[in-house]
Write a protein that holds these residues in place. Sequence first.
Motif, PDB file in Angstrom:
ATOM      1  N   VAL A 130       0.834  -1.209   0.000  1.00  0.00           N
ATOM      2  CA  VAL A 130       0.000   0.000   0.000  1.00  0.00           C
ATOM      3  C   VAL A 130       0.869   1.260   0.000  1.00  0.00           C
ATOM      4  CG1 VAL A 130      -2.050  -0.996   1.097  1.00  0.00           C
ATOM      5  CG2 VAL A 130      -0.206  -0.088   2.533  1.00  0.00           C
ATOM      6  N   ALA A 131       2.189   1.091  -0.064  1.00  0.00           N
ATOM      7  CA  ALA A 131       3.089   2.247  -0.092  1.00  0.00           C
ATOM      8  C   ALA A 131       4.303   1.904  -0.938  1.00  0.00           C
ATOM      9  CB  ALA A 131       3.539   2.617   1.317  1.00  0.00           C
ATOM     10  N   VAL A 132       4.902   2.950  -1.498  1.00  0.00           N
ATOM     11  CA  VAL A 132       6.124   2.743  -2.264  1.00  0.00           C
ATOM     12  C   VAL A 132       7.241   3.585  -1.634  1.00  0.00           C
ATOM     13  CG1 VAL A 132       5.361   4.449  -4.005  1.00  0.00           C
ATOM     14  CG2 VAL A 132       7.236   2.926  -4.545  1.00  0.00           C
ATOM     15  N   PRO A 133       8.341   2.929  -1.221  1.00  0.00           N
ATOM     16  CA  PRO A 133       9.433   3.674  -0.589  1.00  0.00           C
ATOM     17  C   PRO A 133      10.299   4.395  -1.621  1.00  0.00           C
ATOM     18  CG  PRO A 133       9.988   1.356  -0.687  1.00  0.00           C
ATOM     19  CD  PRO A 133       8.599   1.473  -1.250  1.00  0.00           C
ATOM     20  N   VAL A 134      10.955   5.453  -1.166  1.00  0.00           N
ATOM     21  CA  VAL A 134      11.745   6.281  -2.081  1.00  0.00           C
ATOM     22  C   VAL A 134      13.240   6.150  -1.805  1.00  0.00           C
ATOM     23  CG1 VAL A 134      12.004   8.645  -2.947  1.00  0.00           C
ATOM     24  CG2 VAL A 134       9.850   7.939  -1.961  1.00  0.00           C
ATOM     25  N   ASN A 135      13.612   6.027  -0.520  1.00  0.00           N
ATOM     26  CA  ASN A 135      15.023   6.201  -0.146  1.00  0.00           C
ATOM     27  C   ASN A 135      15.266   5.638   1.253  1.00  0.00           C
ATOM     28  OD1 ASN A 135      13.650   7.918   1.529  1.00  0.00           O
ATOM     29  ND2 ASN A 135      14.712   9.764   0.942  1.00  0.00           N
ATOM     30  N   VAL A 136      16.516   5.692   1.677  1.00  0.00           N
ATOM     31  CA  VAL A 136      16.829   5.461   3.094  1.00  0.00           C
ATOM     32  C   VAL A 136      17.719   6.607   3.561  1.00  0.00           C
ATOM     33  CG1 VAL A 136      17.748   3.899   4.843  1.00  0.00           C
ATOM     34  CG2 VAL A 136      16.852   2.954   2.712  1.00  0.00           C
ATOM     35  N   HIS A 137      17.284   7.289   4.613  1.00  0.00           N
ATOM     36  CA  HIS A 137      18.097   8.331   5.238  1.00  0.00           C
ATOM     37  C   HIS A 137      18.656   7.779   6.536  1.00  0.00           C
ATOM     38  CE1 HIS A 137      17.638  12.057   3.035  1.00  0.00           C
ATOM     39  NE2 HIS A 137      16.321  11.996   3.021  1.00  0.00           N
ATOM     40  N   LYS A 138      19.905   8.200   6.861  1.00  0.00           N
ATOM     41  CA  LYS A 138      20.464   7.857   8.182  1.00  0.00           C
ATOM     42  C   LYS A 138      20.336   9.098   9.060  1.00  0.00           C
ATOM     43  CE  LYS A 138      24.955   7.018  10.330  1.00  0.00           C
ATOM     44  NZ  LYS A 138      26.360   6.635  10.132  1.00  0.00           N
ATOM     45  N   ILE A 139      19.937   8.872  10.313  1.00  0.00           N
ATOM     46  CA  ILE A 139      19.713  10.003  11.221  1.00  0.00           C
ATOM     47  C   ILE A 139      20.945  10.364  12.040  1.00  0.00           C
ATOM     48  CG2 ILE A 139      18.326  10.807  13.205  1.00  0.00           C
ATOM     49  CD1 ILE A 139      16.716  10.464  10.617  1.00  0.00           C
ATOM     50  N   ASN A 140      21.683   9.345  12.529  1.00  0.00           N
ATOM     51  CA  ASN A 140      22.733   9.663  13.518  1.00  0.00           C
ATOM     52  C   ASN A 140      24.036  10.168  12.895  1.00  0.00           C
ATOM     53  OD1 ASN A 140      22.413   6.772  12.886  1.00  0.00           O
ATOM     54  ND2 ASN A 140      24.218   6.441  14.145  1.00  0.00           N
ATOM     55  N   TRP A 141      23.907  11.252  12.135  1.00  0.00           N
ATOM     56  CA  TRP A 141      25.077  11.940  11.561  1.00  0.00           C
ATOM     57  C   TRP A 141      25.352  13.233  12.317  1.00  0.00           C
ATOM     58  CZ3 TRP A 141      28.032   9.556   8.179  1.00  0.00           C
ATOM     59  CH2 TRP A 141      27.511   8.789   7.130  1.00  0.00           C
ATOM     60  N   MET A 142      26.619  13.600  12.330  1.00  0.00           N
ATOM     61  CA  MET A 142      27.012  14.919  12.824  1.00  0.00           C
ATOM     62  C   MET A 142      27.775  15.596  11.673  1.00  0.00           C
ATOM     63  SD  MET A 142      29.142  15.775  16.279  1.00  0.00           S
ATOM     64  CE  MET A 142      30.831  15.675  15.712  1.00  0.00           C
ATOM     65  N   TRP A 143      27.286  16.758  11.267  1.00  0.00           N
ATOM     66  CA  TRP A 143      27.872  17.507  10.141  1.00  0.00           C
ATOM     67  C   TRP A 143      28.873  18.509  10.705  1.00  0.00           C
ATOM     68  CZ3 TRP A 143      26.552  15.317   5.657  1.00  0.00           C
ATOM     69  CH2 TRP A 143      25.480  14.425   5.739  1.00  0.00           C
ATOM     70  N   VAL A 144      30.049  18.520  10.119  1.00  0.00           N
ATOM     71  CA  VAL A 144      31.173  19.235  10.726  1.00  0.00           C
ATOM     72  C   VAL A 144      31.799  20.223   9.744  1.00  0.00           C
ATOM     73  CG1 VAL A 144      33.567  18.839  11.490  1.00  0.00           C
ATOM     74  CG2 VAL A 144      31.744  17.330  12.302  1.00  0.00           C
ATOM     75  N   ASN A 145      32.119  21.411  10.223  1.00  0.00           N
ATOM     76  CA  ASN A 145      32.925  22.341   9.436  1.00  0.00           C
ATOM     77  C   ASN A 145      34.378  22.193   9.914  1.00  0.00           C
ATOM     78  OD1 ASN A 145      34.435  24.630   8.632  1.00  0.00           O
ATOM     79  ND2 ASN A 145      32.529  25.712   8.169  1.00  0.00           N
ATOM     80  N   PRO A 146      35.235  21.542   9.095  1.00  0.00           N
ATOM     81  CA  PRO A 146      36.595  21.238   9.569  1.00  0.00           C
ATOM     82  C   PRO A 146      37.436  22.502   9.786  1.00  0.00           C
ATOM     83  CG  PRO A 146      36.328  20.557   7.269  1.00  0.00           C
ATOM     84  CD  PRO A 146      34.992  21.028   7.735  1.00  0.00           C
ATOM     85  N   ALA A 147      37.149  23.561   9.012  1.00  0.00           N
ATOM     86  CA  ALA A 147      37.935  24.801   9.160  1.00  0.00           C
ATOM     87  C   ALA A 147      37.697  25.409  10.547  1.00  0.00           C
ATOM     88  CB  ALA A 147      37.561  25.791   8.061  1.00  0.00           C
ATOM     89  N   VAL A 148      36.447  25.366  11.012  1.00  0.00           N
ATOM     90  CA  VAL A 148      36.141  25.921  12.335  1.00  0.00           C
ATOM     91  C   VAL A 148      36.879  25.111  13.412  1.00  0.00           C
ATOM     92  CG1 VAL A 148      34.311  26.382  14.017  1.00  0.00           C
ATOM     93  CG2 VAL A 148      33.919  26.860  11.588  1.00  0.00           C
TER      94      VAL A 148
END
Length: 414
Positions: A130-148
């Motif tokens: 009854v549904a069609v999936p589109v993707n898989v997202h991962k939640i437990n990421w931390m996005w980092v600015n390496p220069a900072v």
Amino acid sequence: MTKFRRIAGALLLLGSLSLFGTEVEVLHWWTSGGEAKAVSELKNELNANGYTWKDFAVAGGNGSNAMTALKSRVMAGNPPAAAQVKGPSIQQWAELGVLANLDDVAKANNWDKLLPKQFQKIFKYKGHYVAVPVNVHKINWMWVNPAVFRKAGAQIPTTWAEFKVAADKIKKAGFIPVAQGGQPWQEATIFESIVLGIGGPTFYQKAMVDLDAKALGSDTMKKSFDTLRMIKSYTDKNAPGRDWNLATAMVYKGKAAMQFMGDWAKGEFSVAGKHVGTDYLAVDVPQTSGSYLFNIDSFIMFKQKDADKTKGQKELAKLILKNKFQTIFNVLKGSVPVIQGVPRAPFDDIALRSMDEINAAAYTHSLLPSLAHQMAVTDAIRGAVFDVITKFWNSDESSSDATKALVNAVQNEK
Ligand code: GAL
């Protein structure tokens, strides 16, 4: 040609264009830069196959505005052809008897073979698709600015103790350690990763999926609230009400060092022309390496009276699970394909890591549904959990009071 005749001609052309293909109205909440770019590919695919995409976009990350809009349209007896709905809500809509059965498309296109076994039950009601999936997202990421991090002389943390050391250095150097938006779902997104990191995958399953009262009221939960409080002290005063994509912008503009967010954030980095490895990095939320909180976007289709509209829905469902669409869409969205066997070459290192981690985590029972992103519990329970987390975040409530409140809130909704 007179101006009037030119306008009349243009209007006529427009009219004939909309007669060109049956309209398929699609409700979604993908309105940020990266999201909009990704969903426009779905629109192009549908239009290229002889139908006309009718956009029903309701802004607001995480979709709560969209879900309110959907309910009122269904109650008015006028549902859209397709709507972005996921997790246990799919079952709830199916129970009402309003969803179209997609078994024929699934059979003709081999969905039972293409879709990983562990995910299939999410999209089926009483054994029928009854549904069609589109993707898989991962939640437990931390996005980092390496220069900072470099400028502050800080190390990228892998534990919460290291996080505190790094965040203090970043703050001292004049940067905002954590870019945070101020909406309940954003607070819940951090909180569930904290629970996973502090309690481990078995504890997460017990507390956030099975809603076990002992786990919910435990010392581990109290420690998770303590950690949430600690993180808040590293956010800025303007966080309340801020959208998630504006928080992502703070990271790529070098104002903030980190953001805790699912990998749709990558779509924003890409739209801003930023490159992984140099401009930004994606690492696991401290203490969560080896575990994968998943979030699968999907569409449900509402039963239609018009046979052409039904055909249009099925065409949409078919296109979504084709290799071609799975590639273009997921590259732009920051997610990974939900079907097996899609060529890996077009994907970046973050996506490739994510694909491999899904398989590894499934093997070690560390592939877990996100509560914050509608995969783990019903909307009513999720709402009750959000209320507790948000109240704690926006007040000076103690961690033990919040823990007790969590047990009661879940108990009342069960
Ligand atoms: C999630 C959804 C993602 C992303 C995000 C922010 O719940 O699954 O696709 O769009 O919200 O809007």
